[in-house]
Design an enzyme around this catalytic site. Structure first.
Site, mmCIF file in Angstrom:
data_model
loop_
_atom_site.group_PDB
_atom_site.id
_atom_site.type_symbol
_atom_site.label_atom_id
_atom_site.label_comp_id
_atom_site.label_asym_id
_atom_site.label_seq_id
_atom_site.Cartn_x
_atom_site.Cartn_y
_atom_site.Cartn_z
ATOM 1 N N CYS A 16 0.824 -1.206 0.000
ATOM 2 C CA CYS A 16 0.000 0.000 0.000
ATOM 3 C C CYS A 16 0.857 1.255 0.000
ATOM 4 C CB CYS A 16 -0.949 0.014 1.196
ATOM 5 S SG CYS A 16 -2.235 -1.245 1.126
ATOM 6 N N GLY A 50 -7.686 -4.947 -4.478
ATOM 7 C CA GLY A 50 -6.473 -4.199 -4.167
ATOM 8 C C GLY A 50 -6.385 -3.853 -2.698
ATOM 9 N N CYS A 51 -5.624 -2.841 -2.386
ATOM 10 C CA CYS A 51 -5.451 -2.411 -1.004
ATOM 11 C C CYS A 51 -6.804 -2.079 -0.383
ATOM 12 C CB CYS A 51 -4.538 -1.187 -0.957
ATOM 13 S SG CYS A 51 -4.282 -0.529 0.706
ATOM 14 N N PHE A 52 -7.087 -2.664 0.766
ATOM 15 C CA PHE A 52 -8.426 -2.490 1.344
ATOM 16 C C PHE A 52 -8.709 -1.083 1.826
ATOM 17 C CE2 PHE A 52 -6.564 -5.279 5.037
ATOM 18 C CZ PHE A 52 -5.659 -4.280 5.392
#
Length: 223
Positions: A16, A50-52
Site C-alpha cells: 500500500c 487491491g489495497c483495502f
C-alpha cells in the site's frame, strides 16, 4: 520460519505504498440488467479489489452502507495478519465486508460502483501500485441472489466494450473473513494526508461523488 517472518516484514513495508502508475482508469459502468431482488434486514457482501484502504474508503461514502470493515478473506485465522498477507505467502485476499440496507442501495448498485471507481476489472492480481495475488479483484457473494447478480454483471461488462482490456475479475466462494488490525480500519478517514490516500484513494471517492451523486454521502460511515 524466522526467515519467512523477516521476509514478510520486509515486504509489508512496501505494501500500500505509492509506485509508478500502471494505467488504472475510472469507467462509468453500465446499470445492471439483472437487478438484485433483496428485501428484509441488512445484507452483507464482500469485495476484494487491491489495497483495502480504498475499497473501504469508497464504500464508507455510499448511502445505505451501514458498515465497511477491512480484513482478510480466505486462508487461515492464524495467518490472517497484515505482515504475512502483504508478503503474499498466504491464500488471503485483502477485502472489505460491506453491510448495507437493500432498501437504500441494492447489491447490483454496489457492484457497479465497485467496478466503476474502486477496482479496475482488467488488472490481474494487482490494483494500481499494489501487486500480488492477495490484491486480486473478486466479487465474493454471500447469498444465491448475490451470486446470480455477480455472474450477470461480469457478463454484461464483457459485452459492454467499455473497458479497453479483457475483464479478468472473478467470483470467489465466500469463506472465512477475518477483520484486519485496528490501525487499518477507517484508514482513509483517519489519514487524509497520507501520500497513498491522496494519490490513490481520494480520487476514487471524488469519482463516486461525480459519477453517482445519488449514492454519495459526504459523511464517512465509520466501522
Amino acid at each position: 520460519m524466522r526467515a519467512l517472518l523477516v521476509l514478510a516484514g520486509a515486504l509489508a513495508i512496501v505494501a500500500c505504498q505509492p509506485a509508478p502508475d500502471p494505467g488504472e482508469t475510472i469507467v462509468a459502468g453500465p446499470a445492471a440488467e439483472r437487478v438484485a431482488r433483496e428485501t428484509g434486514p441488512l445484507k452483507t457482501a464482500i469485495f476484494a479489489g487491491g489495497c483495502f484502504w480504498g475499497v473501504e474508503g469508497v464504500f464508507s461514502h455510499v448511502r445505505g452502507v451501514k458498515s465497511a470493515v477491512s480484513g482478510y478473506h480466505g486462508g487461515t485465522e492464524r495467518q490472517a495478519r497484515y505482515e504475512l498477507v502483504a508478503s503474499g505467502v498466504t491464500d488471503h485476499a485483502e477485502a472489505v465486508r460491506v453491510t448495507y440496507d437493500p432498501a437504500l442501495v441494492r447489491y447490483d448498485e454496489l457492484v457497479r460502483i465497485f467496478f466503476s471507481v474502486v477496482a479496475d476489472p482488467t488488472q490481474r492480481n494487482r490494483q494500481g501500485p499494489d501487486v500480488g495475488a492477495h490484491y486480486r479483484t473478486a466479487l465474493i457473494p454471500t447469498s444465491a441472489e448475490q451470486l446470480e447478480v455477480a455472474r450477470a454483471y461480469l457478463a454484461q461488462m464483457e459485452r459492454s466494450g467499455l473497458w479497453q482490456r479483457p475483464i479478468v475479475a472473478g467470483i470467489e466462494r465466500a469463506q472465512a473473513f477475518f477483520p484486519a488490525e485496528s490501525r487499518h480500519q477507517d484508514f482513509v478517514a483517519r489519514n487524509p494526508g497520507h501520500s497513498y490516500v491522496e494519490r490513490w484513494d481520494a480520487p476514487k471517492v471524488a469519482a463516486l461523488a461525480r459519477l453517482y451523486p445519488a449514492h454519495y454521502s459526504a459523511a464517512f460511515q465509520r466501522g
